[in-house]
Design an enzyme around this catalytic site. Structure first.
Site, PDB file in Angstrom:
ATOM      1  CG  ASN A 173      -8.039  -2.004  -5.196  1.00 56.25           C
ATOM      2  OD1 ASN A 173      -7.111  -2.799  -5.022  1.00 56.25           O
ATOM      3  ND2 ASN A 173      -8.298  -1.032  -4.311  1.00 56.25           N
ATOM      4  CG  ASP A 227      -2.061   0.959   1.125  1.00 60.95           C
ATOM      5  OD1 ASP A 227      -2.405   1.356  -0.005  1.00 60.95           O
ATOM      6  OD2 ASP A 227      -2.621   1.339   2.175  1.00 60.95           O
TER       7      ASP A 227
HETATM    8  C1  IPE Z   1      -5.571  -2.733  -0.257  1.00 61.07           C
HETATM    9  O1  IPE Z   1      -5.232  -1.395  -0.320  1.00 61.07           O
HETATM   10  C2  IPE Z   1      -5.518  -3.353  -1.629  1.00 61.07           C
HETATM   11  C3  IPE Z   1      -4.198  -3.534  -2.205  1.00 61.07           C
HETATM   12  C4  IPE Z   1      -3.060  -3.203  -1.669  1.00 61.07           C
HETATM   13  C5  IPE Z   1      -4.180  -4.156  -3.505  1.00 61.07           C
HETATM   14  P1  IPE Z   1      -6.303  -0.223  -0.529  1.00 61.07           P
HETATM   15  O2  IPE Z   1      -5.508   1.002  -0.683  1.00 61.07           O
HETATM   16  O3  IPE Z   1      -7.238  -0.578  -1.624  1.00 61.07           O
HETATM   17  O4  IPE Z   1      -7.099  -0.250   0.833  1.00 61.07           O
HETATM   18  P2  IPE Z   1      -7.928   0.905   1.562  1.00 61.07           P
HETATM   19  O5  IPE Z   1      -8.902   1.450   0.561  1.00 61.07           O
HETATM   20  O6  IPE Z   1      -6.959   1.942   2.003  1.00 61.07           O
HETATM   21  O7  IPE Z   1      -8.570   0.226   2.735  1.00 61.07           O
HETATM   22  C1  IPE Z   2      -1.558   0.270  -3.356  1.00 63.55           C
HETATM   23  O1  IPE Z   2      -1.366   1.638  -3.401  1.00 63.55           O
HETATM   24  C2  IPE Z   2      -1.783  -0.329  -4.712  1.00 63.55           C
HETATM   25  C3  IPE Z   2      -3.158  -0.783  -4.938  1.00 63.55           C
HETATM   26  C4  IPE Z   2      -4.165  -0.677  -4.130  1.00 63.55           C
HETATM   27  C5  IPE Z   2      -3.405  -1.426  -6.200  1.00 63.55           C
HETATM   28  P1  IPE Z   2      -2.580   2.649  -3.410  1.00 63.55           P
HETATM   29  O2  IPE Z   2      -2.966   2.920  -4.811  1.00 63.55           O
HETATM   30  O3  IPE Z   2      -3.678   2.168  -2.548  1.00 63.55           O
HETATM   31  O4  IPE Z   2      -1.896   3.909  -2.786  1.00 63.55           O
HETATM   32  P2  IPE Z   2      -2.496   4.905  -1.711  1.00 63.55           P
HETATM   33  O5  IPE Z   2      -3.001   4.070  -0.571  1.00 63.55           O
HETATM   34  O6  IPE Z   2      -3.600   5.649  -2.398  1.00 63.55           O
HETATM   35  O7  IPE Z   2      -1.363   5.781  -1.325  1.00 63.55           O
HETATM   36 MG    MG Z   3      -4.111   2.387  -0.597  1.00 60.79          MG
END
Ligand code: IPE
Ligand code: IPE
Ligand code: MG
Length: 259
Positions: free
Chosen positions: A78, A30
């Site tokens: 997502n 993340d």
């Molecule tokens: C979890 O992260 C999903 C992945 C890392 C693929 P998110 O960024 O989607 O989770 P939330 O929305 O912060 O809970």
């Molecule tokens: C994790 O990074 C990757 C996926 C969820 C696919 P994010 O895209 O969630 O990055 P933040 O949490 O917005 O910084």
């Molecule tokens: Mg995220």
């Protein structure tokens, strides 16, 4: 009679190469978006840098006593993101398997996608299935990419599989136990990670490995995923090694004290 114990609830029996049990590590990768934002870049740049971090992490993992790595690449939630970002993430999965497959294959890595396959484009599915087939015999290291994965969806899918087996007359409801149910998850076999790492500072599970996390150690690291690498993984493993896992029992020292 005590209920059947799921396979994941037992201490791992297998001895690893260094005399310690080989570890199954899961990572919620993340912070890609925030990493990019910090640099005044579009989110896509964060995701691209995230692939490089994945590559570094996969390369460093076997040397740290890790035999299985399950990474969260795209959750069932997502799909709520803007379409261009979804396309970017799908494209990166495709590109990763295309560019890295030969090396993964040569390095003895077995790759697998876990999660729901329905909903993925046919061309992505094709590449994924080819990668799985080409690395099927590898056993040095297991890389599982959770893609279109949601813990709840996976539990529902496993429940549906069992219900269908009952409907077809090949299973009986009274025989269902934790091990049998677990076998229906897309993460089986070897579903349960020893530790789950989340990067970026967020401290939540976000629908990752809900069944499988029952006895996992949770480690939160305050680093955005694109900056992650073997040194962070090494620190997480050291933290994990300092913890005592009891699986509902008592500490080894206390067994004697209790007697
Ligand atoms: C979890 O992260 C999903 C992945 C890392 C693929 P998110 O960024 O989607 O989770 P939330 O929305 O912060 O809970
Ligand atoms: C994790 O990074 C990757 C996926 C969820 C696919 P994010 O895209 O969630 O990055 P933040 O949490 O917005 O910084
Ligand atoms: Mg995220």
């Amino acid at each position: 009679m005590s209920p059947a114990i799921g396979m994941h609830d037992r201490p791992p029996p297998a001895a690893g190469r260094a005399g310690r049990p080989a570890l199954h590590v899961a990572i919620i990768m993340d912070g890609n978006g925030r990493w990019a934002k910090q640099r005044g870049l579009p989110r896509a740049f964060g995701h691209r840098a995230g692939v490089a971090a994945l590559r570094r992490t996969v390369e460093g993992a076997p040397g740290l006593g890790i035999e299985r790595l399950t990474v969260f690449g795209f959750s069932t939630e997502n799909w709520r993101r803007p379409q261009p970002e979804i396309s970017e993430l799908m494209g990166l999965l495709r590109a990763y398997f295309e560019s890295d497959l030969a090396r993964l294959e040569r390095d003895g890595v077995r790759v697998r996608i876990v999660g729901r396959r329905t909903g993925l484009d046919a061309d992505i599915l094709d590449i994924v299935e080819r990668a799985e087939a080409r690395t099927r015999k590898n056993d040095r290291f297991h890389l599982r990419v959770a893609f279109n994965y949601g813990g709840r969806a996976d539990i529902v899918d496993a429940a549906r599989k069992f219900a269908l087996a009952v409907e077809r007359g090949v299973a009986r409801a009274k025989d269902l136990d934790e091990a049998m149910f677990e076998a229906g998850l897309s993460t089986a076999p070897g579903s349960a990670p020893d530790l789950i790492i989340r990067t970026s500072g967020e401290q939540r599970v976000s629908n990752f490995l809900l069944w499988e996390c029952a006895y996992a150690e949770l480690i939160f690291q305050d680093v955005y995923w694109p900056d992650y690498g073997p040194e962070h993984l090494k620190a997480a493993i050291a933290d994990f090694r300092s913890r005592e896992r009891r699986f509902g029992g008592v500490a080894a020292d206390d067994v004697l004290a209790a007697g």
